[in-house]
Design an enzyme around this catalytic site. Structure first.
Site, short mmCIF file in Angstrom:
data_model
loop_
_atom_site.label_atom_id
_atom_site.label_comp_id
_atom_site.label_asym_id
_atom_site.label_seq_id
_atom_site.Cartn_x
_atom_site.Cartn_y
_atom_site.Cartn_z
N PHE A 278 29.88 8.40 7.08
CA PHE A 278 29.19 7.41 7.91
C PHE A 278 27.96 8.10 8.48
O PHE A 278 28.08 9.19 9.06
CB PHE A 278 30.05 6.94 9.09
CG PHE A 278 29.28 6.14 10.11
CD1 PHE A 278 29.29 4.76 10.07
CD2 PHE A 278 28.51 6.77 11.09
CE1 PHE A 278 28.56 4.00 10.99
CE2 PHE A 278 27.76 6.03 12.01
CZ PHE A 278 27.79 4.65 11.96
N GLU A 279 26.81 7.48 8.32
CA GLU A 279 25.60 7.98 8.96
C GLU A 279 24.66 6.81 9.14
O GLU A 279 24.50 6.01 8.21
CB GLU A 279 24.84 8.98 8.06
CG GLU A 279 25.39 10.37 7.99
CD GLU A 279 24.60 11.27 7.01
OE1 GLU A 279 23.99 10.75 6.05
OE2 GLU A 279 24.59 12.47 7.22
#
Ligand SMILES: Nc1nc2c(ncn2[C@@H]2O[C@H](COP(=O)(O)OP(=O)(O)OP(=O)(O)O)[C@@H](O)[C@H]2O)c(=O)[nH]1
Ligand SMILES: *[C@@H]1O[C@H](CO)[C@@H](O)[C@H](O)[C@H]1NC(C)=O
Ligand SMILES: [Mg+2]
Length: 391
Positions: A278-279
């Site tokens: 996740f970014e």
């Protein structure tokens, strides 16, 4: 009986039924009054009914319909056979957020995407979908890598049963995510990205556009989960990072987050990293001379192939050293799962307002193997109310 007459009877019957239904539903104000009476006089509840909870009027509304959008895209690196796993992820991102925003989605692959992949994903995404082929130079051994030495390492790591230790493609993937995805021609059209992997889950409504939040608040990198890296995959990563620091002091932020990475002021790495599956982040930061110098320097040292450096510690070290403390954001309100860890927002009000369906006791944030507590300490943030109960 003649068939004509039978049909007439059917039609009259249908008309009568519809008329009854119309009168019944238009007198629904009467029904509401009866419910109101029930609510006021609880003694009137039939046994077994505890109460009737009206739909809450407070809380946070769904994301507003198309308002101001940021110059941003979702981005996914995937193989053709990942199609059904990425379909699950897209459906959740759309249901919880993007169906009201219609941001684009870029898919990247070292092989051409097939028709099934394109058909399924473009049907699910509410924005434009774009499919990109990764150039060979970004998905192969660079010329300064000794392939015999790299093969020997893979053999040893496989014998030690290190996860993905024997994989060539996993190493290309980590190197690509570390240094190239943001330079793909399709990504040059955007300023912000949100990375989505196959088989993730989102457990809460996303009531505020995370891209806009980042842009409005001067953020450049963000995370939901953090943890310790396997030592065996990065034995010399810190040595390489230190070499970069001494060669490029101009790229190191004064108000950095070294305290997240090191317990002895930079001497050794404590293996803490943001989990990069996740970014949400700034593409312009990744494309900046500072980040490019950093990646180039690490890449020359060979650890993507002679060890098994992950893009998570590589991005994390960059963010912690080259960004200011307040440019890194922890998204407490984005509830997220990637096997095997869950981030479920701390704070009951948040979970109820955002219609979360995660179990708060699954929240990894304050458990022993998470680094999120260290992040809060390193940037001097107060931990959210109720965190002690989730240790
Ligand atoms: N095109 C392409 N994509 C890949 C390849 N290997 C991995 N990916 C993608 O790169 C991302 C990370 O790979 P994963 O296999 O999920 O790695 P991981 O998250 O460390 O491990 P898991 O626990 O298996 O999810 C995912 O989006 C994958 O779809 C590959 O060889 N080619
Ligand atoms: C979005 O950002 C990219 C990269 O900075 C830029 O080239 C492009 O023109 C921008 N698009 C819009 C619509 O502003
Ligand atoms: Mg994954």
């Amino acid at each position: 009986m003649p068939t004509g007459a039978r049909y007439l009877r059917y039609i009259l019957f249908a008309f009568f039924t519809l008329a009854c239904f119309y009168f019944y539903s238009s007198s629904s104000s009467g029904l509401q009054t009866r419910t109101g009476t029930l609510n006021e006089q609880s003694s009137l509840y039939p046994s077994g009914v505890q109460g009737i909870t009206p739909k809450p009027t407070g809380g946070v509304p769904l994301p507003e319909a198309d308002g101001i959008r940021v110059n941003a895209t979702f981005v996914t690196l995937a193989r053709n056979h990942d199609v059904w796993e990425i379909a699950r992820s897209i459906r959740q991102v759309e249901d919880r957020f993007n169906r009201n925003y219609h941001y684009d989605w870029v898919f990247l692959n070292d092989q051409p995407f097939d028709d099934t992949f394109k058909k399924v994903t473009s049907a699910l995404v509410s924005g434009n979908t774009k499919y990109g082929l990764i150039p060979k130079e970004h998905w192969s051994f660079p010329e300064w890598i000794d392939e015999k030495k790299a093969a020997q390492v893979r053999k040893e790591m496989s014998e030690k049963k290190i996860i993905y230790g024997d994989s060539i493609s996993y190493r290309h993937m980590c190197r690509y995510e570390s240094g190239f995805f943001f330079r793909h021609p399709l990504m040059l059209d955007y300023e912000w990205y949100w990375r989505v992997e196959p088989s993730i889950e989102l457990f809460c409504d996303i009531s505020e556009d995370p891209f806009k939040f980042m842009a409005d608040n001067g953020k450049k990198y963000s995370f939901t989960l953090s943890l310790y890296e396997y030592e065996e995959t990065i034995p010399t990563l810190w040595k390489s990072a230190k070499k970069f620091m001494s060669e490029h002091p101009e790229h190191i932020a004064e108000d950095n987050t070294m305290a997240f990475l090191s317990d002895d002021n930079g001497e050794t790495y404590n293996r803490c990293h943001f989990w990069s599956n996740f970014e949400v982040g700034s593409l312009n930061w990744l494309r900046s001379p500072a980040y490019i110098d950093y990646f180039t320097s690490l890449d020359k040292d060979g650890g993507f192939f002679y060890e098994r450096w992950g893009d998570a510690p590589v991005h994390s070290i960059a963010a912690a050293l080259m960004l200011k403390k307040d440019e890194i954001h922890f998204f407490n309100n984005i509830a997220y799962y990637h096997v095997p860890f869950t981030h479920c927002p701390t704070g009951e009000k948040t979970r109820l307002d955002l219609k979360c369906h995660c179990n708060p006791s699954d929240n990894f944030d304050w458990k022993g193997y998470s680094c999120t507590s260290r992040f809060f300490d390193a940037v001097g943030m107060k931990k959210p109310e109720g965190y002690e109960d989730e240790k």
